[in-house]
Design a protein around this motif. Structure first.
Motif, short mmCIF file in Angstrom:
data_model
loop_
_atom_site.label_atom_id
_atom_site.label_comp_id
_atom_site.label_asym_id
_atom_site.label_seq_id
_atom_site.Cartn_x
_atom_site.Cartn_y
_atom_site.Cartn_z
N MET A 1 18.74 61.30 66.34
CA MET A 1 18.82 59.87 66.04
C MET A 1 18.49 59.08 67.30
O MET A 1 19.06 59.32 68.36
N LYS A 2 17.60 58.14 67.20
CA LYS A 2 17.24 57.31 68.35
C LYS A 2 18.13 56.08 68.37
O LYS A 2 18.19 55.35 67.40
N ASN A 3 18.81 55.90 69.48
CA ASN A 3 19.66 54.73 69.57
C ASN A 3 19.07 53.66 70.47
O ASN A 3 19.46 52.51 70.41
N SER A 4 18.15 54.05 71.27
CA SER A 4 17.57 53.08 72.18
C SER A 4 16.06 53.07 72.01
O SER A 4 15.44 54.09 71.76
N LEU A 5 15.50 51.90 72.15
CA LEU A 5 14.06 51.79 72.00
C LEU A 5 13.35 52.44 73.17
O LEU A 5 12.30 53.02 73.04
N ILE A 6 13.96 52.31 74.34
CA ILE A 6 13.27 52.78 75.54
C ILE A 6 14.05 53.97 76.09
O ILE A 6 15.07 53.83 76.72
N GLU A 7 13.57 55.13 75.77
CA GLU A 7 14.26 56.35 76.17
C GLU A 7 13.22 57.41 76.47
O GLU A 7 12.73 58.09 75.57
N PRO A 8 12.84 57.52 77.73
CA PRO A 8 11.71 58.37 78.08
C PRO A 8 11.84 59.83 77.61
O PRO A 8 10.84 60.48 77.36
N GLN A 9 13.06 60.31 77.43
CA GLN A 9 13.23 61.70 77.02
C GLN A 9 12.65 61.97 75.64
O GLN A 9 12.44 63.10 75.26
N GLU A 10 12.44 60.90 74.89
CA GLU A 10 11.98 61.09 73.52
C GLU A 10 10.47 61.12 73.38
O GLU A 10 9.95 60.99 72.29
N ILE A 11 9.79 61.26 74.50
CA ILE A 11 8.32 61.28 74.43
C ILE A 11 7.88 62.41 73.52
O ILE A 11 8.27 63.55 73.69
N PRO A 12 7.08 62.07 72.51
CA PRO A 12 6.60 63.14 71.64
C PRO A 12 5.67 64.08 72.40
O PRO A 12 5.17 63.74 73.47
N LYS B 1 11.30 52.88 54.42
CA LYS B 1 12.06 54.07 54.02
C LYS B 1 11.71 55.29 54.86
O LYS B 1 12.37 56.33 54.75
N LEU B 2 10.67 55.20 55.67
CA LEU B 2 10.30 56.32 56.54
C LEU B 2 11.02 56.24 57.89
O LEU B 2 10.90 57.16 58.70
N ILE B 3 11.71 55.15 58.13
CA ILE B 3 12.39 54.93 59.41
C ILE B 3 13.80 55.51 59.34
O ILE B 3 14.52 55.28 58.38
N GLN B 4 14.17 56.25 60.37
CA GLN B 4 15.49 56.90 60.37
C GLN B 4 16.55 56.05 61.07
O GLN B 4 17.72 56.10 60.72
N SER B 5 16.15 55.30 62.08
CA SER B 5 17.11 54.54 62.87
C SER B 5 17.35 53.16 62.26
O SER B 5 16.42 52.44 61.91
N LYS B 6 18.64 52.79 62.14
CA LYS B 6 18.99 51.47 61.61
C LYS B 6 18.42 50.36 62.49
O LYS B 6 18.00 49.33 62.00
N GLU B 7 18.42 50.60 63.80
CA GLU B 7 17.94 49.58 64.72
C GLU B 7 16.45 49.31 64.51
O GLU B 7 16.01 48.16 64.47
N TYR B 8 15.68 50.37 64.37
CA TYR B 8 14.24 50.19 64.16
C TYR B 8 13.96 49.56 62.80
O TYR B 8 13.05 48.75 62.65
N LEU B 9 14.75 49.97 61.79
CA LEU B 9 14.57 49.40 60.46
C LEU B 9 14.81 47.89 60.50
O LEU B 9 14.06 47.11 59.89
N LEU B 10 15.84 47.48 61.23
CA LEU B 10 16.13 46.04 61.33
C LEU B 10 14.99 45.33 62.04
O LEU B 10 14.57 44.24 61.62
#
Lengths: 278, 236
Positions: free
Chosen positions: B1-12, B163-172
């Motif tokens: 789950m992504k909680n922050s928009l800017i989180e370098p560890q999540e680089i695909p 509906k393809l978005i998992q994070s509530k923050e991004y959905l908002l």
């Protein structure tokens, strides 16, 4: 709406969705075949029935029911408002494009009422029921001329539409577990925004009140010119999105607030709607 | 789950540096925004040296929520470049009210684009190169007709991607943008034909706006984008 895709989405968060829906995969395939043929209008009903069987009284079903009944209340509020406006002789300038616009919006709100009622019934729950007489569009005397003064009618309409946009936006996160319902809510959400855009243009016209500074989008906190509806626009002057201050990217304060619409919580919306319910 | 928009560890896994390496900067189309004095806005920057239409080639949007955000970033790049060009070169006799409204819309789309770029940071796709050869910027009908297509498409894209978005923050965040796009769509439609803000072209019998899958949207958008977009890793 593709029911197979919806199920695949649910499977990602609930690997046992197929088992919940029906332990026999063959029977599910039958349902898919049915789903591909079912009329669009019947999809909410079919969806509701499936979720009722699958999730019964789990918290997911309760939360979704709460959101849908909340939305239904707002849609009733809007529908009866436009219905009464359209039915009030002399309110909407006869022979003007406003007649068609108000009828279009009324028809959408009525369709939303019917869609939500069907979906809630399909969930095995009871839709809230309202009659026109249960609403007081003067907001207990705040807008005494709402059905006799066209600019006032449009001012209240703008407040309803912008509230509707903010209300659906605020509930999207609560529907993440039910992708089909979420998408439907989003498809209503953008229609309310289209309505808001048009009503704002109507208010700019001389007959609609000549509110010349108004734009189709929301500028800052309460650009409506009606201080009584401050709660409708509370927080719309937010400049920070996902931790980024939009003005720091080189944009004006106005553009930064206009570019992003803000949500309202269910409690905030209920407080606004409550002013119009007897 | 992504909680922050800017989180370098999540680089695909498909790092944008690798992508950039296969690109060569050849041309810049710069549009100076009237409302953003002094800020040069790069509408198009990178051009692929060798265009390949093989599956898996092109700018990879990535997977998961980051992929969806890059998908939105791609669409916002397209819209921003379009309106920047409209304001740079207004159609003949553009009335003052239309100039003001279209300038506002340009600023909103630029804000969306720059927001996604900042939020995605190192995970952002590169600047896309647009292809507006089918648009006659001196014609009101052509400009507003294209704006209508882009705005309705944008609304349907966000409606279908939610509906393809998992994070509530991004959905908002997507929700905060889509309603502004819908406000634009309604206005543009009314400029073309008053009262068409939510007609039966876009709203069905249930009172629902359109929702389109990323594949449907990108198929419609690709004719306006020179850069090949690879959406094969997006959630569906």
């Amino acid at each position: 709406m593709n029911i197979v895709n919806i199920l695949e989405e649910i499977e990602k968060v609930d690997a046992e969705v197929y088992e919940r829906l029906n332990p026999r995969r063959a029977a599910m395939k039958q349902f898919f075949n049915f789903g591909s043929k079912v009329a669009v209008a019947a999809v909410p009903l079919a969806l509701g029935s499936m979720f009722k069987k699958a999730y019964g009284q789990t918290s997911t079903a309760v939360a979704v029911e709460e959101v849908l009944n909340f939305a239904l209340t707002l849609e009733y509020l809007e529908y009866y408002f436009y219905q009464k406006g359209a039915d009030t002789a002399g309110l909407i300038p006869a022979g003007s494009p406003a007649v068609g616009a108000i009828n279009t919006i009324r028809d959408h709100e009525q369709a939303h009422v019917n869609l939500l009622k069907t979906a809630i019934t399909g969930l095995g729950k009871t839709p809230v029921a309202f009659t026109a007489g249960q609403f007081d569009y003067t907001a207990k005397g705040t807008f005494p001329t709402v059905f006799s003064n066209y600019p006032t009618f449009l001012a209240v309409a703008q407040a309803f539409e912008d509230t509707g946009v903010r209300a659906y936006k605020g509930q999207a996160g609560n529907l993440i577990g039910t992708p089909g319902v979420l998408q439907t809510a989003l498809q209503i959400h953008s229609v309310e925004a289209r309505h808001a855009s048009h009503i704002r243009q109507m208010r700019k016209a001389p007959a609609g009140g000549g509110v010349s500074a108004l734009k189709p989008w929301i500028t800052g906190a309460n650009d409506s010119g009606v201080p009584q509806v401050d709660p409708v626009y509370k927080g719309e002057d937010n400049l920070i999105q996902g931790g980024v201050n939009i003005t720091s990217l080189g944009f004006s304060t106005n553009a930064s607030t206009e570019a992003f619409d803000e949500p309202l919580t269910m409690a905030e919306v209920k407080a606004i709607a409550g002013l119009f319910i007897r | 789950m992504k909680n922050s928009l800017i989180e370098p560890q999540e680089i695909p896994s498909q790092g944008s540096d690798i992508l950039n390496a296969s690109f060569k900067r050849r041309s810049f189309l710069q549009y100076a925004g009237a409302g953003l004095a002094g800020v040069a806005l790069i509408a198009a920057g990178c051009k692929k040296e060798q265009v390949s239409h093989d599956m898996g080639e092109g700018v990879d949007l990535g997977s998961g929520d980051i992929g969806i955000l890059n998908y939105a970033y791609a669409l916002e790049q397209l819209e921003a470049a379009f309106y920047a060009a409209v304001i740079q070169n207004p159609y003949a006799n553009m009335p003052a009210n239309e100039l003001a409204l279209l300038t506002d819309i340009r600023d909103h789309e630029l804000a969306h684009r720059e927001f996604f770029k900042a939020a995605l940071s190192t995970k952002a796709i590169p600047a896309l190169e647009v292809n507006f050869s089918s648009i006659n910027f001196s014609s009101r009908d052509s400009v507003l007709g294209t704006a209508k297509v882009f705005e309705d498409l944008g609304v349907s894209a966000y409606n279908g991607a939610g509906k393809l978005i998992q994070s509530k923050e991004y959905l908002l965040l997507a929700g905060k943008i889509v309603s502004v796009e819908a406000r634009h769509a309604a206005l543009i439609r009314d400029l073309l034909e008053n009262g068409s803000f939510a007609n039966s072209e876009v709203i069905d019998m249930n009172g629902l706006d359109k929702a389109r899958t990323p594949k449907e949207v990108l198929t419609m958008a690709q004719s306006f984008i020179k850069t090949t977009i690879n959406a094969s890793s997006l959630p569906s």
